[in-house]
Design an enzyme around this catalytic site. Structure first.
Site, PDB file in Angstrom:
ATOM      1  N   THR A 141      -3.510  -5.500  -0.040  1.00  0.00           N
ATOM      2  CA  THR A 141      -2.774  -4.111   0.411  1.00  0.00           C
ATOM      3  C   THR A 141      -3.827  -3.838   0.769  1.00  0.00           C
ATOM      4  OG1 THR A 141      -4.408  -2.997  -1.273  1.00  0.00           O
ATOM      5  CG2 THR A 141      -1.442  -3.944  -1.686  1.00  0.00           C
ATOM      6  N   ASP A 142      -5.398  -4.181   1.549  1.00  0.00           N
ATOM      7  CA  ASP A 142      -5.815  -3.435   2.301  1.00  0.00           C
ATOM      8  C   ASP A 142      -5.899  -3.954   4.015  1.00  0.00           C
ATOM      9  OD1 ASP A 142      -8.292  -1.469   2.280  1.00  0.00           O
ATOM     10  OD2 ASP A 142      -9.441  -3.250   3.839  1.00  0.00           O
ATOM     11  N   PHE A 169      30.938  32.263  -8.406  1.00  0.00           N
ATOM     12  CA  PHE A 169      30.925  31.115  -9.187  1.00  0.00           C
ATOM     13  C   PHE A 169      31.528  31.528 -10.578  1.00  0.00           C
ATOM     14  CE2 PHE A 169      29.828  27.960 -13.529  1.00  0.00           C
ATOM     15  CZ  PHE A 169      30.403  27.447 -12.499  1.00  0.00           C
ATOM     16  N   HIS A 190      18.258  29.763  -9.859  1.00  0.00           N
ATOM     17  CA  HIS A 190      19.306  31.057 -10.676  1.00  0.00           C
ATOM     18  C   HIS A 190      18.277  31.993 -10.347  1.00  0.00           C
ATOM     19  CE1 HIS A 190      21.687  28.641 -12.592  1.00  0.00           C
ATOM     20  NE2 HIS A 190      21.504  27.333 -13.298  1.00  0.00           N
ATOM     21  N   VAL A 196      28.405  25.493  -6.286  1.00  0.00           N
ATOM     22  CA  VAL A 196      27.231  24.748  -5.060  1.00  0.00           C
ATOM     23  C   VAL A 196      28.175  23.228  -5.072  1.00  0.00           C
ATOM     24  CG1 VAL A 196      25.198  23.575  -5.250  1.00  0.00           C
ATOM     25  CG2 VAL A 196      24.869  25.543  -6.638  1.00  0.00           C
ATOM     26  N   GLN A 197      29.287  22.799  -5.994  1.00  0.00           N
ATOM     27  CA  GLN A 197      29.429  21.632  -5.748  1.00  0.00           C
ATOM     28  C   GLN A 197      30.288  21.730  -4.320  1.00  0.00           C
ATOM     29  OE1 GLN A 197      29.148  22.747  -8.548  1.00  0.00           O
ATOM     30  NE2 GLN A 197      29.596  21.657 -10.355  1.00  0.00           N
ATOM     31  N   ARG A 224      27.207  36.591  -5.696  1.00  0.00           N
ATOM     32  CA  ARG A 224      25.451  36.168  -6.682  1.00  0.00           C
ATOM     33  C   ARG A 224      24.553  35.555  -5.752  1.00  0.00           C
ATOM     34  NH1 ARG A 224      26.091  30.335  -9.324  1.00  0.00           N
ATOM     35  NH2 ARG A 224      26.883  29.014  -8.140  1.00  0.00           N
ATOM     36  N   ASN A 275      20.136  23.742  -8.729  1.00  0.00           N
ATOM     37  CA  ASN A 275      20.918  26.107  -8.134  1.00  0.00           C
ATOM     38  C   ASN A 275      19.694  26.733  -9.306  1.00  0.00           C
ATOM     39  OD1 ASN A 275      22.283  27.853  -8.426  1.00  0.00           O
ATOM     40  ND2 ASN A 275      23.909  27.501  -9.366  1.00  0.00           N
ATOM     41  N   LYS A 307       1.389  -0.906   0.157  1.00  0.00           N
ATOM     42  CA  LYS A 307       0.489   0.102  -0.196  1.00  0.00           C
ATOM     43  C   LYS A 307       1.257   1.775  -0.195  1.00  0.00           C
ATOM     44  CE  LYS A 307      -4.735   0.075   0.262  1.00  0.00           C
ATOM     45  NZ  LYS A 307      -5.074  -0.597  -0.435  1.00  0.00           N
TER      46      LYS A 307
HETATM   47  O1  LIG Z   1      27.830  26.308  -8.614  1.00  0.00           O
HETATM   48  C1  LIG Z   1      27.299  26.295  -9.815  1.00  0.00           C
HETATM   49  N1  LIG Z   1      27.732  25.082 -10.179  1.00  0.00           N
HETATM   50  C2  LIG Z   1      27.861  24.674 -11.836  1.00  0.00           C
HETATM   51  O2  LIG Z   1      28.219  23.720 -12.019  1.00  0.00           O
HETATM   52  C3  LIG Z   1      27.180  25.760 -12.287  1.00  0.00           C
HETATM   53  N2  LIG Z   1      27.169  25.817 -13.578  1.00  0.00           N
HETATM   54  C4  LIG Z   1      26.704  27.577 -13.985  1.00  0.00           C
HETATM   55  O3  LIG Z   1      25.787  27.445 -14.974  1.00  0.00           O
HETATM   56  N3  LIG Z   1      25.440  27.644 -12.888  1.00  0.00           N
HETATM   57  C5  LIG Z   1      26.986  27.403 -12.173  1.00  0.00           C
HETATM   58  N4  LIG Z   1      27.217  27.004 -10.383  1.00  0.00           N
END
Ligand SMILES: O=c1[nH]c(=O)c2[nH]c(=O)[nH]c2[nH]1
Length: 315
Positions: free
Chosen positions: A62-63, A171, A271, A242-243, A188, A269, A16
């Site tokens: 499942t009930d 970035f 934007h 971000v990575q 940013r 991300n 369920k």
């Molecule tokens: O933190 C980021 N990683 C990316 O790989 C990426 N690529 C992008 O266009 N902006 C960003 N920002």
């Protein structure tokens, strides 16, 4: 004549999904609530014939699986610890039906925050303070050779935690070629909707010890801690990407908790691009002048990674 293709049942799981349940904890007059969505799936070779030979002899309806969720929510003392309640449910199906080989339970907990009324937290009134959810997924399997053993795959997550910071993110220095239009950004807006998952290292145990073994893990504290680390690193990191920020978040939680084997993040991300206002009387709104941005819902970047405890760290 058409040739008959040989096929076989490769995988199966049934049960369920989307069982909705609100548990109100009334042990004191300060009530607490757990608003849950539960999925319980069962598997095992005994169910093969339900697919291949239309035999329902082994099928737990499942009930009935849905009813079990409510009955255990009534008797359980651990509904407020998702991981333990999920384990109770999974364990119940394995202990009750000897032919079930695997029980796979996923629970989503929806947010209800206590209302502040006259400056005080109210005893029994709540409001939804966001779409973020806490989740857990447990898969308990009967040992293949020793039926009394249980192997436990357990992971928990935060989904949909929406965050934004207005500086402390850059970035730069990325590949520039004929496909590139994105300007380098020294400063940013950074916004993401966090999905974080942490996988527990749980040893195989005897069936009688599933709940006591799991009971030693401070699941609620770990959840609070991963959430705090996520927000803390997000806010304080001078983010190069971000990575890079993701990696710091995941590594910190693995360092904090010996129970955690792997931590994964999926970070879209979202934007926010500074709007070029130069067309209007030469208004400056790019780079260091930016304070009016256009949020772009689609497309978004999507940065994902899993960080694991290295073997040497386990010794
Ligand atoms: O933190 C980021 N990683 C990316 O790989 C990426 N690529 C992008 O266009 N902006 C960003 N920002």
């Amino acid at each position: 004549m058409t040739a008959t293709v040989n096929v076989y049942l490769d995988k199966q799981e049934y049960g369920k999904d989307k069982v909705r349940l609100l548990k109100v904890h009334k042990d004191t007059n300060v009530h607490r609530v757990d608003d849950l969505t539960i999925r319980c799936l069962l598997s095992g070779s005994s169910f093969t014939t339900s697919y291949t030979e239309a035999s329902n002899k082994a099928v737990v309806a499942t009930d009935s699986i849905k009813n079990t969720c409510y009955i255990l929510a009534k008797s359980s003392k651990v509904v407020d610890t998702l991981e333990l309640f999920a384990a109770e449910l999974a364990n119940h199906f394995l202990n009750t039906y000897g032919w079930v080989e695997g029980a796979h339970v996923t629970i989503i907990r929806h947010r209800w925050a206590r209302m502040l009324i006259d400056g005080k937290e109210h005893n029994h009134s709540f409001w939804r303070d966001g779409d973020e959810t806490r989740q857990t997924e447990i898969f308990i399997k009967r040992g293949p050779n020793c039926k009394g053993r249980r192997t436990i795959d357990l992971k928990s997550s935060i989904a949909g935690l929406l965050v934004l910071k207005t500086t402390g993110s850059s970035f730069e220095d990325f590949v520039r070629d004929e496909y590139t239009t994105l300007p380098e950004a020294k400063d940013r807006v950074l916004s993401t909707c966090v999905d974080a998952t942490w996988e527990f290292n749980v040893p195989a145990v005897d069936s009688a010890n599933v709940l006591s073994t799991l009971g030693q893990i401070p699941f609620n504290t770990i959840y609070d801690s991963v959430r705090d680390v996520t927000c803390d690193v997000f806010a304080k990191d001078e983010s190069a990407s971000v990575q890079a920020t993701l990696y710091k978040m995941a590594a910190k939680s693995i360092n904090n908790w010996k129970w955690l084997e792997r931590v994964s993040y999926a970070l879209p991300n979202r934007h926010f691009f500074a709007v070029d206002l130069n067309y209007f009387r030469g208004t400056k709104n790019l780079q260091e002048h930016a304070d009016v941005y256009q949020p772009v819902a689609d497309p978004s970047g999507l940065i994902t990674a899993t960080v694991a405890r290295s073997l040497s760290a386990r010794l």
